[in-house]
Write a protein that holds these residues in place. Structure first.
Motif, PDB file in Angstrom:
ATOM      1  N   GLN A  58       0.847  -1.196   0.000  1.00  0.00           N
ATOM      2  CA  GLN A  58       0.000   0.000   0.000  1.00  0.00           C
ATOM      3  C   GLN A  58       0.879   1.241   0.000  1.00  0.00           C
ATOM      4  N   GLU A  59       0.453   2.273  -0.721  1.00  0.00           N
ATOM      5  CA  GLU A  59       1.154   3.562  -0.772  1.00  0.00           C
ATOM      6  C   GLU A  59       0.353   4.577   0.038  1.00  0.00           C
ATOM      7  N   PHE A  60       1.037   5.340   0.884  1.00  0.00           N
ATOM      8  CA  PHE A  60       0.389   6.382   1.682  1.00  0.00           C
ATOM      9  C   PHE A  60       1.146   7.699   1.523  1.00  0.00           C
ATOM     10  N   ASP A  61       0.414   8.786   1.654  1.00  0.00           N
ATOM     11  CA  ASP A  61       1.007  10.115   1.746  1.00  0.00           C
ATOM     12  C   ASP A  61       0.874  10.570   3.187  1.00  0.00           C
ATOM     13  N   VAL A  62       1.973  11.030   3.769  1.00  0.00           N
ATOM     14  CA  VAL A  62       1.986  11.543   5.133  1.00  0.00           C
ATOM     15  C   VAL A  62       2.478  12.984   5.062  1.00  0.00           C
ATOM     16  N   THR A  63       1.685  13.920   5.568  1.00  0.00           N
ATOM     17  CA  THR A  63       2.059  15.329   5.516  1.00  0.00           C
ATOM     18  C   THR A  63       2.665  15.760   6.843  1.00  0.00           C
ATOM     19  N   THR A  64       3.841  16.375   6.760  1.00  0.00           N
ATOM     20  CA  THR A  64       4.522  16.846   7.957  1.00  0.00           C
ATOM     21  C   THR A  64       3.894  18.146   8.438  1.00  0.00           C
ATOM     22  N   GLN A  65       4.232  18.537   9.647  1.00  0.00           N
ATOM     23  CA  GLN A  65       3.697  19.763  10.231  1.00  0.00           C
ATOM     24  C   GLN A  65       4.090  20.993   9.412  1.00  0.00           C
ATOM     25  N   ASP A  66       5.240  20.929   8.718  1.00  0.00           N
ATOM     26  CA  ASP A  66       5.656  22.065   7.893  1.00  0.00           C
ATOM     27  C   ASP A  66       5.292  21.884   6.416  1.00  0.00           C
ATOM     28  N   GLY A  67       4.398  20.944   6.093  1.00  0.00           N
ATOM     29  CA  GLY A  67       3.788  20.857   4.770  1.00  0.00           C
ATOM     30  C   GLY A  67       4.429  19.946   3.744  1.00  0.00           C
ATOM     31  N   TYR A  68       5.485  19.239   4.079  1.00  0.00           N
ATOM     32  CA  TYR A  68       6.087  18.313   3.117  1.00  0.00           C
ATOM     33  C   TYR A  68       5.255  17.038   3.069  1.00  0.00           C
ATOM     34  N   VAL A  69       5.048  16.511   1.859  1.00  0.00           N
ATOM     35  CA  VAL A  69       4.249  15.303   1.666  1.00  0.00           C
ATOM     36  C   VAL A  69       5.212  14.146   1.444  1.00  0.00           C
ATOM     37  N   LEU A  70       5.220  13.220   2.402  1.00  0.00           N
ATOM     38  CA  LEU A  70       6.147  12.092   2.381  1.00  0.00           C
ATOM     39  C   LEU A  70       5.442  10.835   1.876  1.00  0.00           C
ATOM     40  N   SER A  71       6.145  10.077   1.088  1.00  0.00           N
ATOM     41  CA  SER A  71       5.644   8.804   0.597  1.00  0.00           C
ATOM     42  C   SER A  71       6.035   7.710   1.589  1.00  0.00           C
ATOM     43  N   VAL A  72       5.059   6.909   1.993  1.00  0.00           N
ATOM     44  CA  VAL A  72       5.296   5.799   2.913  1.00  0.00           C
ATOM     45  C   VAL A  72       4.627   4.564   2.317  1.00  0.00           C
TER      46      VAL A  72
END
Length: 196
Positions: A58-72
């Motif tokens: 499964q692919e997820f997007d995780v957004t950091t508190q400062d707005g970067y979108v990380l792929s997990v």
């Protein structure tokens, strides 16, 4: 020591040259033609390096508190019915978060054959496997409001990886798994984890 240094230089050279072609990423597919936040790569880590071997992913997007979108990515179980720690019976598998090293991304954990790469070995042995990709890597080159072509997008240091990226990923994985997280990483971020 010279042999180790030569091996490292060869590895960095190969990683810099081949992955972009092997996974179909191009400047246009990473950055898109529109202004604003960049589009995700058209082929993710799951499609290019996990499901091809018969593993669920499964692919997820995780957004950091400062707005970067990380792929997990998540590999929730091993291949086939014979994997230990199967999902039957409502048993929660222990989650393990795998963090890539400096100058690479999460796909580097998946370059070997399934019997020789850590995420798939762990999945086959009953772990709920999560692979993180820090900001700026090929699969985490997005932001909620900034474009990667803007120099401000790149105005961060290793401190932000610890202050924003890791907590966002830990919170996300804990929210899905609901239990203590095992952590595997090398060369990029060294942290003391007492109780995640």
């Amino acid at each position: 020591m010279a042999a180790v240094w030569a091996s490292f230089c060869l590895l960095v050279s190969l990683a810099a040259l081949s992955p972009h072609r092997a996974h179909g990423s191009t400047w246009g597919s990473l950055f898109g033609s529109k202004h604003g936040a960049a589009a995700a790569p058209t082929i993710g880590i799951c499609a290019s390096s996990v499901v091809v071997y018969g593993y669920p992913c499964q692919e997820f997007d995780v957004t950091t508190q400062d707005g970067y979108v990380l792929s997990v990515q998540r590999i929730p179980e091993g291949r086939g019915k014979g994997s230990s720690g199967g999902s039957g019976g409502g048993i929660k598998k222990p989650p393990v978060l795998i963090q890539h090293g400096v100058l690479v991304d999460g796909v580097t954990w998946l370059l070997n054959s399934p019997d020789r790469n850590l995420p798939l070995i762990l999945a086959d042995n009953g772990f709920d496997v999560w692979i993180a990709n820090t900001r700026g890597t090929r699969f985490s080159r997005r932001h909620t409001s900034m474009d990667p072509r803007d120099p401000k997008f790149w105005n961060w240091s290793w401190d932000e990886l610890v202050a924003f990226d890791l907590p966002a990923v830990f919170d996300f994985v804990y929210g899905k798994a609901g239990q203590k997280i095992n952590y595997v990483g090398h060369s990029l971020v060294r942290i003391n984890i007492f109780d995640l």
